[in-house]
Every structure is written in structure tokens, then in C-alpha cells.
Write a protein that holds these residues in place. Structure first.
Motif, mmCIF file in Angstrom:
data_model
loop_
_atom_site.group_PDB
_atom_site.id
_atom_site.type_symbol
_atom_site.label_atom_id
_atom_site.label_comp_id
_atom_site.label_asym_id
_atom_site.label_seq_id
_atom_site.Cartn_x
_atom_site.Cartn_y
_atom_site.Cartn_z
ATOM 1 N N ILE A 1 0.866 -1.176 0.000
ATOM 2 C CA ILE A 1 0.000 0.000 0.000
ATOM 3 C C ILE A 1 0.901 1.224 0.000
ATOM 4 O O ILE A 1 1.719 1.396 0.916
ATOM 5 C CB ILE A 1 -0.945 0.010 1.215
ATOM 6 C CG1 ILE A 1 -1.870 -1.212 1.182
ATOM 7 C CG2 ILE A 1 -1.769 1.297 1.241
ATOM 8 C CD1 ILE A 1 -2.816 -1.298 2.368
ATOM 9 N N ASN A 2 0.774 2.025 -1.040
ATOM 10 C CA ASN A 2 1.662 3.186 -1.238
ATOM 11 C C ASN A 2 3.131 2.771 -1.156
ATOM 12 O O ASN A 2 3.973 3.480 -0.602
ATOM 13 C CB ASN A 2 1.353 4.283 -0.216
ATOM 14 C CG ASN A 2 -0.009 4.905 -0.432
ATOM 15 O OD1 ASN A 2 -0.664 4.655 -1.441
ATOM 16 N ND2 ASN A 2 -0.463 5.717 0.508
ATOM 17 N N GLY A 3 3.415 1.597 -1.695
ATOM 18 C CA GLY A 3 4.788 1.099 -1.736
ATOM 19 C C GLY A 3 5.297 0.560 -0.421
ATOM 20 O O GLY A 3 6.490 0.233 -0.322
ATOM 21 N N GLN A 4 4.448 0.426 0.578
ATOM 22 C CA GLN A 4 4.897 0.043 1.916
ATOM 23 C C GLN A 4 4.436 -1.368 2.291
ATOM 24 O O GLN A 4 3.328 -1.779 1.959
ATOM 25 C CB GLN A 4 4.350 1.020 2.965
ATOM 26 C CG GLN A 4 4.775 2.453 2.775
ATOM 27 C CD GLN A 4 4.136 3.366 3.820
ATOM 28 O OE1 GLN A 4 4.058 3.031 5.001
ATOM 29 N NE2 GLN A 4 3.677 4.529 3.386
ATOM 30 N N PHE A 5 5.305 -2.073 3.000
ATOM 31 C CA PHE A 5 4.978 -3.350 3.633
ATOM 32 C C PHE A 5 5.619 -3.372 5.007
ATOM 33 O O PHE A 5 6.842 -3.273 5.106
ATOM 34 C CB PHE A 5 5.501 -4.524 2.803
ATOM 35 C CG PHE A 5 5.454 -5.849 3.557
ATOM 36 C CD1 PHE A 5 4.240 -6.458 3.835
ATOM 37 C CD2 PHE A 5 6.625 -6.459 4.003
ATOM 38 C CE1 PHE A 5 4.200 -7.658 4.536
ATOM 39 C CE2 PHE A 5 6.580 -7.654 4.699
ATOM 40 C CZ PHE A 5 5.362 -8.254 4.968
ATOM 41 N N PRO A 6 4.832 -3.471 6.084
ATOM 42 C CA PRO A 6 3.377 -3.357 6.144
ATOM 43 C C PRO A 6 2.880 -2.008 5.632
ATOM 44 O O PRO A 6 3.666 -1.103 5.362
ATOM 45 C CB PRO A 6 3.063 -3.531 7.635
ATOM 46 C CG PRO A 6 4.269 -4.207 8.214
ATOM 47 C CD PRO A 6 5.425 -3.703 7.409
ATOM 48 N N ASN B 1 6.797 -6.460 12.273
ATOM 49 C CA ASN B 1 6.722 -5.308 11.364
ATOM 50 C C ASN B 1 7.323 -5.619 9.999
ATOM 51 O O ASN B 1 8.051 -4.813 9.408
ATOM 52 C CB ASN B 1 7.386 -4.076 11.987
ATOM 53 C CG ASN B 1 6.604 -3.526 13.175
ATOM 54 O OD1 ASN B 1 5.438 -3.887 13.375
ATOM 55 N ND2 ASN B 1 7.220 -2.676 13.967
ATOM 56 N N GLY B 2 7.004 -6.814 9.505
ATOM 57 C CA GLY B 2 7.396 -7.189 8.159
ATOM 58 C C GLY B 2 8.810 -7.679 8.008
ATOM 59 O O GLY B 2 9.266 -7.922 6.887
ATOM 60 N N ALA C 1 6.492 8.531 26.401
ATOM 61 C CA ALA C 1 7.478 9.276 25.612
ATOM 62 C C ALA C 1 7.422 8.903 24.133
ATOM 63 O O ALA C 1 7.917 9.644 23.284
ATOM 64 C CB ALA C 1 8.879 9.025 26.160
ATOM 65 N N GLY C 2 6.843 7.771 23.821
ATOM 66 C CA GLY C 2 6.720 7.337 22.434
ATOM 67 C C GLY C 2 5.667 6.252 22.327
ATOM 68 O O GLY C 2 5.261 5.647 23.324
ATOM 69 N N ASP C 3 5.214 6.007 21.097
ATOM 70 C CA ASP C 3 4.151 5.038 20.846
ATOM 71 C C ASP C 3 4.585 4.158 19.678
ATOM 72 O O ASP C 3 4.703 4.631 18.542
ATOM 73 C CB ASP C 3 2.848 5.777 20.522
ATOM 74 C CG ASP C 3 1.633 4.875 20.571
ATOM 75 O OD1 ASP C 3 0.833 5.018 21.500
ATOM 76 O OD2 ASP C 3 1.480 4.036 19.660
ATOM 77 N N PHE C 4 4.854 2.886 19.963
ATOM 78 C CA PHE C 4 5.357 1.962 18.959
ATOM 79 C C PHE C 4 4.278 0.968 18.539
ATOM 80 O O PHE C 4 3.506 0.495 19.374
ATOM 81 C CB PHE C 4 6.551 1.168 19.498
ATOM 82 C CG PHE C 4 7.750 2.011 19.827
ATOM 83 C CD1 PHE C 4 8.358 2.798 18.863
ATOM 84 C CD2 PHE C 4 8.280 2.006 21.109
ATOM 85 C CE1 PHE C 4 9.471 3.562 19.160
ATOM 86 C CE2 PHE C 4 9.395 2.759 21.420
ATOM 87 C CZ PHE C 4 9.998 3.542 20.447
ATOM 88 N N VAL C 5 4.258 0.641 17.257
ATOM 89 C CA VAL C 5 3.379 -0.388 16.714
ATOM 90 C C VAL C 5 4.189 -1.660 16.500
ATOM 91 O O VAL C 5 5.311 -1.617 15.966
ATOM 92 C CB VAL C 5 2.752 0.076 15.387
ATOM 93 C CG1 VAL C 5 2.147 -1.089 14.620
ATOM 94 C CG2 VAL C 5 1.706 1.146 15.639
#
Length: 547
Positions: A57-62, A201-202, A164-168
Motif C-alpha cells: 500500500i503506497n509502496g509500503q509493507f506493512p 513489522n514485516g 514518551a513514544g508510541d510503537f506499533v
């Protein structure tokens, strides 16, 4: 517009504006809009070191993240540049009053090759961590999945300090075979092979890095986006404080490791309170032999020491450990929800269910081929999406009552199975699993209360052990081998909703059905109109969506 004197570019712009106005007319104009344009293409990916044809999607995986705030309207224009039809579904997004946007074949016609479709969603009264995925065939085995984060509105307090941060973390099993091969294996009447590995994350082993500053706390949103396998998640040397499960703020229990079953999403807080070096982030398969494992890296920003040594192991016990952990996950009754009131103010345990539905999974051989079934019915897709057939009163596509509401234990058979339900019913559903594998069940359009789970056969006496006070509301639940899980669900969302196994091989070969939640009312308060841009296929082709 010929002869009106306007340039062609301006004519196109005016037509697009008029189309968008019509498209958004039924959406909630009081809340912000977020616009996305997605181009779905093929592309080379190397997730396990082997070149594969991925779906990008828009060249991205994921695929790209979706970030939204409670009640935002999401306008997602999807262009399909594949050589085959394509659909996106929204795992856990409830799409209030609007199963037209659900993105599964029972409700929505696929986007044809070279065409586009604009999804219009509202994340009504939701917060939390979710994901999207492609729902046709085995496209999910090629990519096109991504995270959805719904943030609380600024005026609604969150029961923990801002991290301080939010990771997927999108984790799950992966196959080196392409999605066409997996489909051929299933169509040939065989179960899917054992996965070749796991991804974070792929990427494979140590392929992804999360960078943290010492002393600070970070949020990790973990989703199991795999096809067949439960996973365990842990971070070397660090504790995890659970704070949210699929839109429910939880009691903030601390865990060393978390079991996350197919289709489930969890949020944890992790504090970088260890000596500055790099640490393993570990995902391993659960209830499999052999055990698959992969890692990412938790990198302290002031670290010069790379990860080394053995990867920390996961739980050594099986069902009991996982079952006890699942029971420990409770609703935080003092936390606010998406609205300015405590999320636990819905006293689900004080409502008597109108009826009980029992669903038993099985793995029958039908016509010499492997199939999977619910209450002895193995689902087969119709030639027309069920929602369209219902809307246009097209006969012969499906029949209500084509799946029984309790196990029959008779011979399994093929059927386009649809179960009838009434709007505003409050019901009990019991998932009974007599197989030796963990099951994972998802209900589109809803969050439900997981009131109990245990081994053996469910009986009415099992209700004495229900949690009727503070169980979490979520959209996906596990059922352990030779065990049962019971849920309470308020049928407050009109539409045609998919109930399915999140094990994609089982779903594809029939372990799913549709729940038609019906009201005779034609009020827009109950259900949105069919979209003007709805794609019409099968026997609905050529009809008019609206006057």
C-alpha cells in the motif's frame, strides 16, 4: 458540461467536489475528517530472506498507519492496481450502523482491477489499538495489513501519563509460499502447511529496532496479524504493564510475557529502566511443535552494546499458564471511555440474556476434501454479497436459519450460512471447542464481554464462574483446546456481520457465518443508507443504489 466554457480540469474538480459532498452527506459532519489515498500494488519483498511478490500500500509493507481520534471520520480512497479483485477490512473498528463499509465479501463487492473505492468510516465512541487487512482469498499472506491507532479526545482523561513514544508491533507467522499457492493448497482440500517463520513489522530476525531513551516509558501496541498461530511477546529484562485491550482500558497488571492470539491487539507500557545496552524483543509461536521464534531490538539511545547471548525463552507450560493469564485481564472500572463517563458504567452483568447461542467448531471431510465448520455447517460464499441481496430483496442468495443456533453433531454440509438476530437483543454466545488446537473467534461490528472460559464441556452450571463485573470488552477471543469460552453481546449495531475464525485457513474453508442483526425500522438512527458509490456485483449488478 460541454459548451459551458469551463476548462476540463476545472470541470473534473467540480465533479469531484460534488461527488465528495454526496459521499459525506451521510457521515457525521460534526467531527473532523481525515483523508487517505492508498494505491495497492505488487512489489518485491524479502521478509524471510527470500524474494516474494508482496501486496503493498503506497509502496509500503506493512501498510501505512492510520491515526485517528475518537469520532473522527475516515475517508480512505483505495485504488486497486492488482490483477485481481481486492478488499480491505477493519479488524475491531465497529462501523456503527454501517456494515456497508465492513470490507468482507459477505457485505461488500470487491474492488475490480484498475478501479477504486472510497471507504467512509467513523470511529464512533472508540479508542485503542486495531489493524486493517486484506480479506479476499489469501491476500493477507502477501501483506497489505497495517495498524490503526485511535487516540482519546483531549478532554477525556487517560488512566496513565503520556508515554514518551508510541510503537506499533505487527507480529505473526509467515509463509515463503505465495498467496496463490496457499489458495491452491486449500482449494485442493488440504490444510495449510506449517509456517516458515515469524515476522515483526514485516521483518525477520533482528530486522527491526525500537529506540528508547533511558528512564522514559513507551507504549507498545501489539497485534497478531498472522494466519495460523498464537504468539507470545516479551522484551528481554523488561516488565510490561498492560493498559489496553482492543479499546478497553485494563487494570494495569504487570507481565513478563503475553500470549496474543490470532486477530488480537494489546497495549503495554515499558519503562527503559535497565542498564544502557540493546535487548531482544521476542515473538515466539505458542502451542506449536516446533516452536518458531523471531526477534527485534530494543535499543537504548546511549547504548554501544549490541544484543548478544541466548534469546530469552517464553512460557514453558501450555494451556493452564495461558488460561490463567487470560483470566487476569480485567476492565479498569475507574477509567474513562471515549465519552466523559467511566467505561465500566455499562453493567453488563445485571442484564439477563434473551437467549443462548452455542457454536461448536469442527474439521470435517466433505466431498473428499478438508473443510471446517460451525455447528456442522461449512460456509460457502454466494454469488452476490449477502448485504446487497438483503437490501435488494434478491431471492435465492441465502436463507435465514441456514445455520442452527446450537450444535447438531450431525454430518457436516456446505451452505451459505446466515443466522437471524433482532436489533437490541442481549444474548449469550458460547464457543465450544472439542478440537486439540486453540481457536480464535472474531465478530465484526461489535465489542463483546468475555465473561468466562474453562476446560471441558460448557453447561448452564458454568455460569456460576462467570465474571459479571469487570471483564474486558473486545472483538476477538480465544478458545483453548477441548474448552469453552462464553461472551455476552448487546446487538446494538444493525447490519450483516461476519463471525469467523481468525485462523485464515479455517476461515477460508468454511469456519465462518454471518449474523443478520435486523430491525424493520428504516430510520437513519439505526442504519446508514447504502453508499452512493457502492460497487454492485453478482445479481445486484445494474441496480440503482438510491433514487
Amino acid at each position: 458540461m460541454r459548451g459551458c466554457g469551463l476548462p476540463l480540469l476545472l470541470q473534473a474538480l467540480i465533479l469531484n467536489v460534488l461527488f465528495l459532498f454526496c459521499l459525506l452527506k451521510g457521515a457525521n459532519a460534526d467531527n473532523p475528517y481525515r483523508f487517505f489515498t492508498w494505491k495497492v500494488t505488487y512489489g518485491d519483498i524479502y521478509p524471510l530472506g527470500v524474494k516474494q511478490q508482496g501486496i503493498l500500500i503506497n509502496g509500503q509493507f506493512p501498510g501505512p498507519h492510520i491515526d485517528a481520534i475518537t469520532n473522527d471520520n475516515l475517508i480512505i480512497n483505495v485504488y486497486n492496481y492488482l490483477r485481481e479483485p481486492f478488499l480491505i477490512s477493519w479488524n475491531g473498528i465497529q462501523q456503527r450502523r454501517n456494515s456497508w463499509q465492513d470490507g468482507v465479501y459477505g457485505t461488500t463487492c470487491p474492488i475490480p482491477p484498475g478501479k477504486n473505492f472510497t471507504y467512509v468510516l467513523q470511529v464512533k465512541d472508540q479508542i485503542g489499538s486495531y489493524f486493517y487487512f486484506p480479506s479476499l482469498g489469501f491476500h493477507k499472506a502477501a501483506g497489505a495489513f497495517g495498524s490503526i491507532r485511535i487516540w482519546s479526545r483531549p478532554q477525556i482523561p487517560v488512566p496513565f501519563p503520556p508515554p514518551a513514544g508510541d510503537f506499533v508491533v505487527l507480529a505473526g507467522d509467515w509463509f515463503k509460499r505465495n498467496h496463490y499457492d496457499l489458495k491452491r493448497i486449500s482449494d485442493g482440500g488440504h490444510s495449510l502447511p506449517f509456517p516458515d517463520g515469524l515476522l515483526i513489522n514485516g521483518r525477520g530476525w533482528n530486522g527491526f529496532t525500537f529506540t528508547v531513551d533511558p528512564g522514559k516509558t513507551y507504549r507498545f501496541r501489539i497485534s497478531n496479524v498472522g494466519l495460523t498461530t498464537s504468539i507470545n511477546f516479551r522484551i528481554q529484562g523488561h516488565k510490561m504493564k498492560l493498559v489496553e485491550v482492543e479499546g478497553s482500558h485494563t487494570l494495569q497488571n504487570t507481565y513478563d510475557a503475553l500470549d496474543i492470539h490470532l486477530g488480537q491487539s494489546y497495549s503495554v507500557l515499558v519503562t527503559a529502566d535497565q542498564p544502557p545496552q540493546d535487548y531482544y524483543v521476542v515473538v515466539s509461536s505458542r502451542f506449536t511443535s516446533p516452536v518458531l521464534m523471531t526477534t527485534a531490538v530494543l535499543h537504548y539511545s546511549n547504548s554501544w552494546k549490541q544484543v548478544s547471548g541466548p534469546v530469552p525463552g517464553g512460557p514453558t507450560t501450555q494451556i493452564d499458564w495461558s488460561l490463567n493469564q487470560a483470566r487476569s485481564i480485567r476492565w479498569n472500572l475507574t477509567a474513562s471511555g471515549p465519552r466523559p463517563n467511566p467505561q465500566g458504567s455499562y453493567h453488563y452483568g445485571l442484564i439477563k440474556p434473551a437467549r443462548t447461542i452455542m457454536l461448536a467448531n469442527s474439521a470435517p471431510i466433505i466431498n473428499g476434501k478438508q473443510r471446517y465448520a460451525v455447528n456442522s455447517v461449512s460456509y460457502i460464499p454466494a454469488d452476490t454479497p449477502l448485504k446487497l441481496a438483503d437490501y435488494f430483496n434478491i431471492p435465492g442468495v441465502f436463507n435465514l436459519g441456514s445455520i442452527p443456533t446450537s450444535p447438531t453433531w450431525g454430518n457436516a454440509y456446505l451452505q451459505t450460512s446466515v443466522m437471524a438476530a433482532d436489533f437490541r437483543e442481549f444474548i449469550e454466545i458460547v464457543f465450544q471447542n472439542w478440537e486439540d488446537t486453540v481457536q480464535s473467534w472474531h465478530i465484526d461490528g461489535y465489542a463483546f464481554f468475555v465473561v468466562g472460559m474453562d476446560g471441558g464441556a460448557w453447561t448452564p452450571a458454568s455460569r456460576s464462574g462467570y465474571n459479571l463485573r469487570d471483564t474486558v470488552a473486545r472483538s476477538t477471543t480465544q478458545v483453548y483446546p477441548k474448552s469453552w469460552t462464553a461472551i455476552y453481546i448487546a446487538l446494538d449495531n444493525v447490519g450483516m456481520w461476519n463471525i469467523r475464525s481468525e485462523n485464515w485457513g479455517r476461515q477460508y474453508l468454511g469456519q465462518q457465518f454471518y449474523l443478520r442483526v435486523y430491525t424493520p425500522s428504516r430510520s437513519l438512527r439505526d442504519e446508514a443508507l447504502i453508499p452512493r458509490n457502492a460497487i454492485l456485483c453478482g445479481r445486484a449488478q445494474g441496480r440503482h443504489t438510491r433514487p
